[in-house]
Design a protein around this motif. Structure first.
Motif, short mmCIF file in Angstrom:
data_model
loop_
_atom_site.label_atom_id
_atom_site.label_comp_id
_atom_site.label_asym_id
_atom_site.label_seq_id
_atom_site.Cartn_x
_atom_site.Cartn_y
_atom_site.Cartn_z
N GLY A 252 63.72 67.23 31.02
CA GLY A 252 63.51 65.91 31.59
C GLY A 252 62.25 65.82 32.42
O GLY A 252 61.65 66.83 32.78
N PHE A 253 61.87 64.59 32.70
CA PHE A 253 60.71 64.35 33.55
C PHE A 253 60.82 62.94 34.13
O PHE A 253 61.57 62.10 33.63
CB PHE A 253 59.40 64.49 32.78
N ARG A 282 69.63 64.31 32.42
CA ARG A 282 71.09 64.21 32.43
C ARG A 282 71.70 65.41 33.15
O ARG A 282 72.64 66.05 32.69
CB ARG A 282 71.64 64.10 30.99
N VAL A 283 71.11 65.67 34.31
CA VAL A 283 71.51 66.81 35.14
C VAL A 283 72.05 66.28 36.46
O VAL A 283 71.45 65.40 37.09
CB VAL A 283 70.30 67.73 35.39
N ASP A 284 73.18 66.81 36.89
CA ASP A 284 73.70 66.48 38.21
C ASP A 284 72.91 67.26 39.26
O ASP A 284 72.48 68.39 39.02
CB ASP A 284 75.18 66.84 38.31
N ALA A 285 72.73 66.65 40.42
CA ALA A 285 71.95 67.30 41.49
C ALA A 285 72.49 68.68 41.83
O ALA A 285 71.72 69.60 42.16
CB ALA A 285 71.95 66.42 42.73
N VAL A 382 69.03 75.35 36.30
CA VAL A 382 68.05 74.26 36.22
C VAL A 382 67.04 74.39 37.35
O VAL A 382 67.42 74.66 38.50
CB VAL A 382 68.74 72.87 36.30
N ALA A 383 65.76 74.21 37.01
CA ALA A 383 64.68 74.24 38.00
C ALA A 383 63.81 73.00 37.85
O ALA A 383 63.62 72.49 36.75
CB ALA A 383 63.83 75.50 37.83
N LEU A 393 50.47 59.36 43.18
CA LEU A 393 50.96 59.52 41.81
C LEU A 393 51.81 60.78 41.72
O LEU A 393 51.33 61.88 41.99
CB LEU A 393 49.79 59.58 40.84
N ASN A 394 53.06 60.62 41.33
CA ASN A 394 54.03 61.71 41.36
C ASN A 394 54.58 62.01 39.98
O ASN A 394 54.79 61.12 39.16
CB ASN A 394 55.20 61.32 42.28
N ALA A 395 54.82 63.31 39.70
CA ALA A 395 55.39 63.71 38.42
C ALA A 395 56.26 64.93 38.62
O ALA A 395 55.82 65.92 39.24
CB ALA A 395 54.29 64.00 37.41
N VAL A 396 57.49 64.89 38.13
CA VAL A 396 58.45 65.98 38.29
C VAL A 396 59.00 66.36 36.93
O VAL A 396 59.43 65.50 36.15
CB VAL A 396 59.59 65.58 39.22
N LEU A 397 58.99 67.66 36.61
CA LEU A 397 59.51 68.20 35.36
C LEU A 397 60.79 68.99 35.63
O LEU A 397 60.90 69.64 36.67
CB LEU A 397 58.49 69.13 34.72
N ALA A 398 61.71 68.96 34.68
CA ALA A 398 62.96 69.71 34.79
C ALA A 398 63.06 70.72 33.65
O ALA A 398 62.88 70.36 32.47
CB ALA A 398 64.16 68.78 34.75
N LEU A 399 63.33 71.98 33.98
CA LEU A 399 63.54 73.05 33.01
C LEU A 399 64.98 73.53 33.09
O LEU A 399 65.57 73.55 34.17
CB LEU A 399 62.63 74.25 33.26
#
Length: 402
Positions: A252-253, A282-285, A382-383, A393-399
């Motif tokens: 996700g991003f 689709r990840v819970d915190a 998950v990280a 300007l902000n951008a967040v990636l999920a692995l």
């Protein structure tokens, strides 16, 4: 929607000139920041940086190539070769026609710019090399990567200051996820550790003279770095069919704009990007175990980012590990998110959390587990990788661990 995995990674940065050396340095909490080796250092107030040492361009490129490759392009191509070798992908026929490269970069060919300003203004010369423009343009690295690896699909450069790499990788992820192409080459680079590049950052008065200490109460500013990291993002079934080694899954991003100030960060803007990445993945915190923080070592960033994390994660924020590897390799500006994604891969694949080194004194406004000074073994599913840039300007990636 397709699932997207990482099948190749390469890097050149102050910690190492390949991925294994870089990850080993992160595990050891090694500092790559030191006294700069550049022209006119005596005229600079800031004399330190995360400089790539002992990099020999002639070991990688011939004279004709070097006339076209600024330092940021050189770093990118070396990192790209490592990523491509690990992935084992060959871009031919239909795959070549569909696959492309999206890279992040902020300053372009700053070394070329600096050298040619010197030539004209200091040496009084009345002409410059005919390839100055193609050498310094921001898209030079992306173009040369496309030519070297036969990438004929969507290829371009994203320039959004310190979020450039995360924006670039997010777009590459979206293209593979949406079925536009089975694979993309992506990442980012920067090389502005030259006299003009450092002098420009001095003017902002946010630079440290002695080191980068994110989240530590006695921090006194950021430290510039340089380098590149390049990845192969590939559709899962495409990777499985050819037996590729999968490093991690990109799940996700999210992107957001503060729409408030050109340099001061916003808690709400950062929080919207973090929260959006969780929703997209689709990840819970509570599933997130590690965040690679933007963590510049400035009071404005560290306090704002800590508040944004606390806002999004609530009680789970106390159980999160959040570290800034900029404390080791410096702030690579447009290339920083790419190098920092390596720490996220290391967390989910190897269960090793890179530390925030230089941490000396707790700051009550940054009351998070910042993994101080020593790496830690932990089970992380998950990280997240945060990037919050000038211009808001902000951008967040999920692995996710694969």
């Amino acid at each position: 929607m397709k699932r997207v995995v990482i099948t190749g990674a390469g890097t050149v940065n102050a910690l190492g000139q390949n991925v294994p050396d870089t990850m080993a340095a992160m595990r050891e909490g090694r500092c790559g920041i030191g006294t700069l080796d550049i022209a006119d250092l005596d005229r600079l107030a800031i004399k330190i940086g995360g400089q790539v040492r002992d990099f020999d361009p002639e070991a990688w490129f011939n004279r004709q190539q070097l006339s076209l490759y600024d330092r940021f392009t050189q770093f990118t191509l070396v990192a790209g070769r490592e990523a491509m070798a690990q992935s084992g992908l060959e871009f031919t026929d239909e795959l070549a026609a569909r696959a492309g490269v999206i890279l992040g970069n902020s300053g372009g060919g700053m070394n070329t710019l600096d050298e040619n300003y010197r030539s004209v203004y200091e040496d009084g010369k009345n002409r410059v090399h005919p390839f100055v423009v193609p050498k310094l343009m921001n898209n030079a690295a992306a173009s040369h990567v496309s030519m070297e690896f036969n990438l004929k699909g969507p290829s371009f450069t994203v320039s959004t200051a310190c979020a450039s790499s995360n924006h670039a990788m997010s777009l590459a992820f979206q293209m593979v996820q949406g079925g536009m192409t089975p694979a993309m080459v992506t990442g980012g680079s920067e090389a502005m550790l030259c006299f003009g590049g450092v002098k420009a950052w001095e003017g902002l008065r946010v630079m440290s003279k002695d080191g980068c200490r994110p989240f530590s109460a006695n921090r006194n500013g950021m430290v510039q770095g340089e380098g590149a990291a390049v990845f192969v993002f590939e559709e899962l079934e495409h990777a499985r069919k050819r037996g590729a080694d999968i490093l991690a899954e990109v799940v996700g991003f999210a992107m957001s704009s503060d729409a408030s100030d050109i340099v001061m960060p916003s808690k709400s803007g950062a929080a919207r990007a973090i929260r959006g990445a969780l929703v997209d993945a689709r990840v819970d915190a509570t599933e997130v175990g590690y965040i690679n923080a933007h963590g510049t070592g400035t009071a404005a960033n560290d306090k704002t980012e800590s508040a944004a994390v606390a806002d999004v994660f609530g009680a789970h924020a106390d159980k999160l590990m959040i570290s800034s590897t900029k404390s080791m390799h410096g702030h690579l500006i447009g290339g920083t998110g790419a190098v920092e994604l390596l720490a996220c891969i290391m967390a989910v694949r190897d269960g090793v959390i890179a530390p925030t080194i230089g941490y000396e004194e707790p700051d009550p406004e940054c009351a998070l587990d910042v993994v101080p000074n020593e790496a830690r073994e932990a089970d992380v599913d998950v990280a997240l990788s945060n990037a919050f840039a000038f211009g808001g300007l902000n951008a967040v990636l999920a692995l996710r661990r694969f």
